[in-house]
Motif scaffolding. Structure first.
Motif, mmCIF file in Angstrom:
data_model
loop_
_atom_site.group_PDB
_atom_site.id
_atom_site.type_symbol
_atom_site.label_atom_id
_atom_site.label_comp_id
_atom_site.label_asym_id
_atom_site.label_seq_id
_atom_site.Cartn_x
_atom_site.Cartn_y
_atom_site.Cartn_z
ATOM 1 N N ASP A 120 22.061 33.035 -40.674
ATOM 2 C CA ASP A 120 21.193 33.898 -41.483
ATOM 3 C C ASP A 120 21.804 35.266 -41.767
ATOM 4 O O ASP A 120 21.224 36.068 -42.490
ATOM 5 C CB ASP A 120 19.832 34.071 -40.797
ATOM 6 N N GLY A 121 22.970 35.550 -41.176
ATOM 7 C CA GLY A 121 23.645 36.820 -41.449
ATOM 8 C C GLY A 121 23.152 37.989 -40.621
ATOM 9 O O GLY A 121 23.416 39.140 -40.947
ATOM 10 N N ILE A 122 22.461 37.693 -39.517
ATOM 11 C CA ILE A 122 21.922 38.748 -38.662
ATOM 12 C C ILE A 122 22.895 39.093 -37.540
ATOM 13 O O ILE A 122 23.033 40.252 -37.157
ATOM 14 C CB ILE A 122 20.553 38.305 -38.075
ATOM 15 N N VAL A 123 23.577 38.086 -37.019
ATOM 16 C CA VAL A 123 24.469 38.233 -35.867
ATOM 17 C C VAL A 123 25.899 37.869 -36.257
ATOM 18 O O VAL A 123 26.118 36.963 -37.062
ATOM 19 C CB VAL A 123 23.983 37.320 -34.706
ATOM 20 N N THR A 124 26.850 38.592 -35.689
ATOM 21 C CA THR A 124 28.262 38.233 -35.848
ATOM 22 C C THR A 124 28.758 37.614 -34.543
ATOM 23 O O THR A 124 28.292 37.972 -33.465
ATOM 24 C CB THR A 124 29.149 39.458 -36.170
ATOM 25 N N ARG A 125 29.685 36.716 -34.683
ATOM 26 C CA ARG A 125 30.305 36.052 -33.527
ATOM 27 C C ARG A 125 31.802 36.274 -33.644
ATOM 28 O O ARG A 125 32.419 35.880 -34.627
ATOM 29 C CB ARG A 125 29.978 34.560 -33.559
ATOM 30 N N THR A 126 32.369 36.913 -32.638
ATOM 31 C CA THR A 126 33.803 37.189 -32.629
ATOM 32 C C THR A 126 34.449 36.426 -31.484
ATOM 33 O O THR A 126 34.055 36.591 -30.325
ATOM 34 C CB THR A 126 34.067 38.700 -32.453
ATOM 35 N N PRO A 138 40.568 32.937 -20.022
ATOM 36 C CA PRO A 138 39.561 32.067 -20.627
ATOM 37 C C PRO A 138 39.087 32.643 -21.966
ATOM 38 O O PRO A 138 39.211 33.849 -22.204
ATOM 39 C CB PRO A 138 38.426 32.056 -19.596
ATOM 40 N N PRO A 139 38.525 31.793 -22.828
ATOM 41 C CA PRO A 139 38.073 32.265 -24.132
ATOM 42 C C PRO A 139 37.011 33.346 -23.986
ATOM 43 O O PRO A 139 36.200 33.314 -23.064
ATOM 44 C CB PRO A 139 37.472 31.019 -24.792
ATOM 45 N N LYS A 140 37.062 34.310 -24.881
ATOM 46 C CA LYS A 140 36.084 35.393 -24.870
ATOM 47 C C LYS A 140 35.380 35.400 -26.222
ATOM 48 O O LYS A 140 36.033 35.473 -27.262
ATOM 49 C CB LYS A 140 36.797 36.730 -24.630
ATOM 50 N N VAL A 141 34.055 35.297 -26.202
ATOM 51 C CA VAL A 141 33.261 35.319 -27.418
ATOM 52 C C VAL A 141 32.262 36.454 -27.294
ATOM 53 O O VAL A 141 31.575 36.580 -26.279
ATOM 54 C CB VAL A 141 32.511 33.975 -27.631
ATOM 55 N N GLU A 142 32.212 37.307 -28.315
ATOM 56 C CA GLU A 142 31.277 38.428 -28.310
ATOM 57 C C GLU A 142 30.314 38.304 -29.483
ATOM 58 O O GLU A 142 30.695 37.837 -30.557
ATOM 59 C CB GLU A 142 32.020 39.759 -28.422
ATOM 60 N N TYR A 143 29.108 38.744 -29.246
ATOM 61 C CA TYR A 143 28.071 38.742 -30.277
ATOM 62 C C TYR A 143 27.615 40.167 -30.522
ATOM 63 O O TYR A 143 27.508 40.973 -29.600
ATOM 64 C CB TYR A 143 26.874 37.892 -29.827
ATOM 65 N N GLY A 144 27.350 40.453 -31.782
ATOM 66 C CA GLY A 144 26.827 41.750 -32.173
ATOM 67 C C GLY A 144 25.991 41.571 -33.421
ATOM 68 O O GLY A 144 25.878 40.466 -33.960
ATOM 69 N N LEU A 145 25.406 42.648 -33.878
ATOM 70 C CA LEU A 145 24.594 42.591 -35.088
ATOM 71 C C LEU A 145 25.418 42.981 -36.299
ATOM 72 O O LEU A 145 26.272 43.869 -36.215
ATOM 73 C CB LEU A 145 23.389 43.539 -34.972
ATOM 74 N N THR A 146 25.153 42.329 -37.389
ATOM 75 C CA THR A 146 25.725 42.778 -38.663
ATOM 76 C C THR A 146 25.011 44.075 -39.035
ATOM 77 O O THR A 146 23.998 44.440 -38.420
ATOM 78 C CB THR A 146 25.478 41.724 -39.768
ATOM 79 N N ASP A 147 25.517 44.779 -40.032
ATOM 80 C CA ASP A 147 24.819 45.984 -40.493
ATOM 81 C C ASP A 147 23.402 45.629 -40.930
ATOM 82 O O ASP A 147 22.450 46.362 -40.669
ATOM 83 C CB ASP A 147 25.572 46.641 -41.658
ATOM 84 N N TRP A 148 23.275 44.491 -41.595
ATOM 85 C CA TRP A 148 21.965 44.042 -42.058
ATOM 86 C C TRP A 148 21.052 43.729 -40.872
ATOM 87 O O TRP A 148 19.868 44.073 -40.868
ATOM 88 C CB TRP A 148 22.129 42.823 -42.969
#
Length: 99
Positions: free
Chosen positions: A59-65, A71-81
């Motif tokens: 939906d474009g609310i969260v980013t996944r990096t 081990p693999p590192k995955v971070e979540y944050g909010l898009t500007d929207w």
């Protein structure tokens, strides 16, 4: 689009028991690892957290990096929207408090 349809679409993006809780943990520009979110929301199952994050990403609310490391590192944050939801949710909380 009618106002009613717009409201339906907005509610659809935020419906789900955990989406608002996840959003509150990510407000303020915070980047959190998946394990950080699991610890912050102990009552959520891993499967449900993955599902809710994926839906918010679509939906474009969260980013996944994904950081390619072991081990693999995955971070979540909010898009500007997604971050722009903060004032709207604050207003909703204030509205509910007036009851």
């Amino acid at each position: 689009m009618s106002a009613a349809k717009g409201v339906e679409d907005a509610i659809r993006m935020l419906e789900g028991r955990w989406k608002l809780v996840i959003l509150f943990h990510l407000f303020g520009g915070t980047l959190l690892r998946f394990s950080d979110l699991e610890r912050a929301i102990p009552a959520i199952s891993q499967k449900m957290l993955i599902q809710q994050l994926r839906q918010m990403e679509v939906d474009g609310i969260v980013t996944r990096t994904v950081h390619h490391q072991v081990p693999p590192k995955v971070e979540y944050g909010l898009t500007d929207w997604g971050q722009s939801l903060c004032p709207a949710l604050d207003a909703l909380l204030k509205w509910a408090e007036r009851r």
